[in-house]
Design an enzyme around this catalytic site. Structure first.
Site, PDB file in Angstrom:
ATOM      1  N   ASP A 117      59.120  54.195  37.495  1.00 16.09           N
ATOM      2  CA  ASP A 117      57.700  54.118  37.133  1.00 16.09           C
ATOM      3  C   ASP A 117      57.257  52.663  37.320  1.00 16.09           C
ATOM      4  O   ASP A 117      56.897  52.260  38.421  1.00 16.09           O
ATOM      5  CB  ASP A 117      57.567  54.617  35.691  1.00 16.09           C
ATOM      6  CG  ASP A 117      56.143  54.709  35.216  1.00 16.09           C
ATOM      7  OD1 ASP A 117      55.227  54.686  36.038  1.00 16.09           O
ATOM      8  OD2 ASP A 117      55.923  54.833  33.982  1.00 16.09           O
TER       9      ASP A 117
ATOM     10  N   ASP B 103      61.879  64.359  29.409  1.00 15.45           N
ATOM     11  CA  ASP B 103      61.388  64.838  28.118  1.00 15.45           C
ATOM     12  C   ASP B 103      59.994  64.348  27.782  1.00 15.45           C
ATOM     13  O   ASP B 103      59.458  63.431  28.393  1.00 15.45           O
ATOM     14  CB  ASP B 103      62.323  64.370  26.990  1.00 15.45           C
ATOM     15  CG  ASP B 103      62.109  62.892  26.665  1.00 15.45           C
ATOM     16  OD1 ASP B 103      62.053  62.072  27.618  1.00 15.45           O
ATOM     17  OD2 ASP B 103      61.971  62.553  25.478  1.00 15.45           O
TER      18      ASP B 103
ATOM     19  N   PHE C 228      52.188  62.269  33.964  1.00 15.06           N
ATOM     20  CA  PHE C 228      53.404  62.342  33.160  1.00 15.06           C
ATOM     21  C   PHE C 228      54.110  63.664  33.419  1.00 15.06           C
ATOM     22  O   PHE C 228      53.506  64.732  33.327  1.00 15.06           O
ATOM     23  CB  PHE C 228      53.067  62.188  31.670  1.00 15.06           C
ATOM     24  CG  PHE C 228      54.270  61.916  30.832  1.00 15.06           C
ATOM     25  CD1 PHE C 228      54.828  60.644  30.779  1.00 15.06           C
ATOM     26  CD2 PHE C 228      54.873  62.945  30.110  1.00 15.06           C
ATOM     27  CE1 PHE C 228      55.965  60.404  30.018  1.00 15.06           C
ATOM     28  CE2 PHE C 228      56.009  62.702  29.342  1.00 15.06           C
ATOM     29  CZ  PHE C 228      56.550  61.426  29.300  1.00 15.06           C
TER      30      PHE C 228
ATOM     31  N   LYS D 110      57.157  57.056  41.131  1.00 14.53           N
ATOM     32  CA  LYS D 110      55.702  56.853  40.999  1.00 14.53           C
ATOM     33  C   LYS D 110      55.405  55.482  41.581  1.00 14.53           C
ATOM     34  O   LYS D 110      55.240  54.500  40.844  1.00 14.53           O
ATOM     35  CB  LYS D 110      55.302  56.854  39.525  1.00 14.53           C
ATOM     36  CG  LYS D 110      55.470  58.169  38.807  1.00 14.53           C
ATOM     37  CD  LYS D 110      54.873  58.010  37.404  1.00 14.53           C
ATOM     38  CE  LYS D 110      55.362  59.050  36.459  1.00 14.53           C
ATOM     39  NZ  LYS D 110      54.952  58.781  35.071  1.00 14.53           N
TER      40      LYS D 110
ATOM     41  N   ARG E 169      63.389  68.981  28.161  1.00 20.41           N
ATOM     42  CA  ARG E 169      64.416  68.564  29.135  1.00 20.41           C
ATOM     43  C   ARG E 169      65.076  69.775  29.805  1.00 20.41           C
ATOM     44  O   ARG E 169      65.533  69.691  30.930  1.00 20.41           O
ATOM     45  CB  ARG E 169      65.528  67.760  28.451  1.00 20.41           C
ATOM     46  CG  ARG E 169      65.122  66.398  27.952  1.00 20.41           C
ATOM     47  CD  ARG E 169      66.371  65.613  27.547  1.00 20.41           C
ATOM     48  NE  ARG E 169      66.048  64.471  26.707  1.00 20.41           N
ATOM     49  CZ  ARG E 169      65.662  63.285  27.149  1.00 20.41           C
ATOM     50  NH1 ARG E 169      65.528  63.080  28.428  1.00 20.41           N
ATOM     51  NH2 ARG E 169      65.410  62.291  26.307  1.00 20.41           N
TER      52      ARG E 169
ATOM     53  N   LYS F 120      68.829  59.517  28.919  1.00 18.93           N
ATOM     54  CA  LYS F 120      69.301  60.877  29.049  1.00 18.93           C
ATOM     55  C   LYS F 120      68.711  61.573  30.274  1.00 18.93           C
ATOM     56  O   LYS F 120      69.234  62.575  30.740  1.00 18.93           O
ATOM     57  CB  LYS F 120      68.875  61.697  27.805  1.00 18.93           C
ATOM     58  CG  LYS F 120      69.444  61.224  26.504  1.00 18.93           C
ATOM     59  CD  LYS F 120      68.879  62.120  25.368  1.00 18.93           C
ATOM     60  CE  LYS F 120      69.227  61.576  24.026  1.00 18.93           C
ATOM     61  NZ  LYS F 120      68.576  62.326  22.923  1.00 18.93           N
ATOM     62  N   GLY F 121      67.602  61.048  30.749  1.00 15.97           N
ATOM     63  CA  GLY F 121      66.766  61.775  31.712  1.00 15.97           C
ATOM     64  C   GLY F 121      67.438  62.230  32.991  1.00 15.97           C
ATOM     65  O   GLY F 121      67.044  63.229  33.582  1.00 15.97           O
TER      66      GLY F 121
ATOM     67  N   GLU G 227      69.056  57.769  38.580  1.00 12.91           N
ATOM     68  CA  GLU G 227      68.001  57.663  37.560  1.00 12.91           C
ATOM     69  C   GLU G 227      67.008  58.806  37.741  1.00 12.91           C
ATOM     70  O   GLU G 227      66.857  59.338  38.845  1.00 12.91           O
ATOM     71  CB  GLU G 227      67.328  56.278  37.705  1.00 12.91           C
ATOM     72  CG  GLU G 227      66.094  56.031  36.873  1.00 12.91           C
ATOM     73  CD  GLU G 227      66.321  56.035  35.367  1.00 12.91           C
ATOM     74  OE1 GLU G 227      66.898  57.026  34.867  1.00 12.91           O
ATOM     75  OE2 GLU G 227      65.877  55.095  34.692  1.00 12.91           O
ATOM     76  N   ASP G 228      66.343  59.182  36.667  1.00  9.95           N
ATOM     77  CA  ASP G 228      65.367  60.275  36.754  1.00  9.95           C
ATOM     78  C   ASP G 228      64.103  59.866  37.491  1.00  9.95           C
ATOM     79  O   ASP G 228      63.628  60.564  38.377  1.00  9.95           O
ATOM     80  CB  ASP G 228      65.027  60.808  35.345  1.00  9.95           C
ATOM     81  CG  ASP G 228      64.563  59.731  34.366  1.00  9.95           C
ATOM     82  OD1 ASP G 228      64.464  58.546  34.754  1.00  9.95           O
ATOM     83  OD2 ASP G 228      64.299  60.082  33.191  1.00  9.95           O
TER      84      ASP G 228
HETATM   85  P1  5GP Z   1      60.108  52.246  34.187  1.00 10.02           P
HETATM   86  O1  5GP Z   1      60.990  51.248  33.523  1.00 10.02           O
HETATM   87  O2  5GP Z   1      60.314  52.349  35.686  1.00 10.02           O
HETATM   88  O3  5GP Z   1      58.652  52.050  33.815  1.00 10.02           O
HETATM   89  O4  5GP Z   1      60.379  53.649  33.559  1.00 10.02           O
HETATM   90  C1  5GP Z   1      61.574  54.210  33.542  1.00 10.02           C
HETATM   91  C2  5GP Z   1      61.701  55.282  32.491  1.00 10.02           C
HETATM   92  O5  5GP Z   1      60.466  55.701  31.895  1.00 10.02           O
HETATM   93  C3  5GP Z   1      62.251  56.518  33.154  1.00 10.02           C
HETATM   94  O6  5GP Z   1      63.643  56.453  33.264  1.00 10.02           O
HETATM   95  C4  5GP Z   1      61.789  57.598  32.211  1.00 10.02           C
HETATM   96  O7  5GP Z   1      62.714  57.724  31.167  1.00 10.02           O
HETATM   97  C5  5GP Z   1      60.471  57.087  31.666  1.00 10.02           C
HETATM   98  N1  5GP Z   1      59.360  57.728  32.378  1.00 10.02           N
HETATM   99  C6  5GP Z   1      58.518  57.168  33.268  1.00 10.02           C
HETATM  100  N2  5GP Z   1      57.624  58.061  33.718  1.00 10.02           N
HETATM  101  C7  5GP Z   1      57.915  59.225  33.089  1.00 10.02           C
HETATM  102  C8  5GP Z   1      57.353  60.542  33.136  1.00 10.02           C
HETATM  103  O8  5GP Z   1      56.382  60.849  33.849  1.00 10.02           O
HETATM  104  N3  5GP Z   1      57.946  61.475  32.357  1.00 10.02           N
HETATM  105  C9  5GP Z   1      59.001  61.217  31.543  1.00 10.02           C
HETATM  106  N4  5GP Z   1      59.479  62.210  30.822  1.00 10.02           N
HETATM  107  N5  5GP Z   1      59.561  59.993  31.478  1.00 10.02           N
HETATM  108  C10 5GP Z   1      59.020  59.007  32.241  1.00 10.02           C
END
Ligand code: 5GP
Length: 174
Positions: free
Chosen positions: A102, A158, A151, A130, A164, A42-43, A98-99
Site C-alpha cells: 500500500d 482482514d 480497502f 495499490k 480472512r 498474518k495477511g 506479502e499480502d
Molecule cells: P503499507 O505498509 O504498504 O502501507 O501496508 C502494508 C499493510 O497494510 C499490508 O500488509 C496490510 O496488512 C495492510 N493493508 C493495506 N491495504 C489493505 C487493504 O486494502 N486491506 C487490508 N485488509 N489490509 C491492507
C-alpha cells in the site's frame, strides 16, 4: 462484518490462475537454488500456502510478523516487529511473501531489516499492489494483481480480524 457491504474483486478462479503463473515464474527463476520463503503474518498466510504448493521447486518456509500502528485503515509508518524469523539467512536466496503493498512502508522496512541478515539474494512477491498509494518508492519483484485504491478483505486479508477466511478478494463498499 455481516453488515459490511462488499463486492467480489478477484474470484477463486482468477486467484488460482494468477497464483499458478506466479509460481511458474518463481520456479523458473530459482531453479537449482536453495529458496527460503518468508511469509508476513498474518495477511499473507493463505496466499503463501497456495503459492508454495504450486511451486515446482523445493523451498523452506519461515514467518515474520510486523504491525504498523496508525488510525483505522491507514499505515502510520511506525513499524514494530512482533515475531522474528527463526532461520539463518546468510548466503541464502530469500523471497518475502506479502499480502499487499500500500504505502510501501512495511515492505521497505522489512527489506532493510532482512538485508542485514546477509542473504545471497532478497526478493519480494506481493499478492496485491495499490501502486497509486505509495508514500515511499517500492516495487515488488513479483506482483499478483495491481489494483486501484480501496480497502480489500478476504484471501487472508482482514478487517478488524474478520473476513480472512473468505476464498475470494472483496472490495469493501462504504
Ligand atoms: P503499507 O505498509 O504498504 O502501507 O501496508 C502494508 C499493510 O497494510 C499490508 O500488509 C496490510 O496488512 C495492510 N493493508 C493495506 N491495504 C489493505 C487493504 O486494502 N486491506 C487490508 N485488509 N489490509 C491492507
Amino acid at each position: 462484518m455481516k453488515d459490511m457491504r462488499r463486492e467480489v474483486l478477484y474470484d477463486r478462479s482468477q486467484i488460482a490462475a494468477r497464483v499458478k503463473e506466479l509460481a511458474r515464474e518463481i520456479s523458473d527463476d530459482y531453479q537449482g537454488r536453495d529458496l527460503i520463503v518468508i511469509g508476513v503474518l498474518k495477511g499473507a498466510f493463505i496466499f503463501m500456502a497456495d503459492l508454495i504448493r504450486a511451486l515446482s521447486i523445493p523451498c523452506r518456509v519461515d514467518f515474520i510478523k510486523v504491525a504498523s500502528y496508525g488510525a483505522g485503515t491507514e499505515s502510520s509508518g511506525r513499524i514494530k516487529m512482533t515475531k522474528d524469523i527463526e532461520t539463518e539467512l546468510t548466503g541464502r536466496d530469500v523471497l518475502i511473501v506479502e499480502d499487499i503493498v500500500d504505502s510501501g512502508l512495511t515492505l521497505s522496512w522489512l527489506v532493510d531489516y532482512l538485508k542485514k541478515k546477509n542473504p545471497c539474494s532478497l526478493k519480494v512477491c506481493a499478492f496485491l499492489d495499490k501502486s497509486s498509494r505509495r508514500k515511499v518508492p517500492f516495487t515488488a519483484d513479483y506482483t499478483g494483481f495491481t489494483m486501484d485504491d480501496g480497502f480489500v478483505v478476504g484471501y487472508g486479508l482482514d478487517y478488524n480480524e474478520q473476513a480472512r477466511y473468505l476464498p475470494e478478494v472483496y472490495i469493501v463498499k462504504q
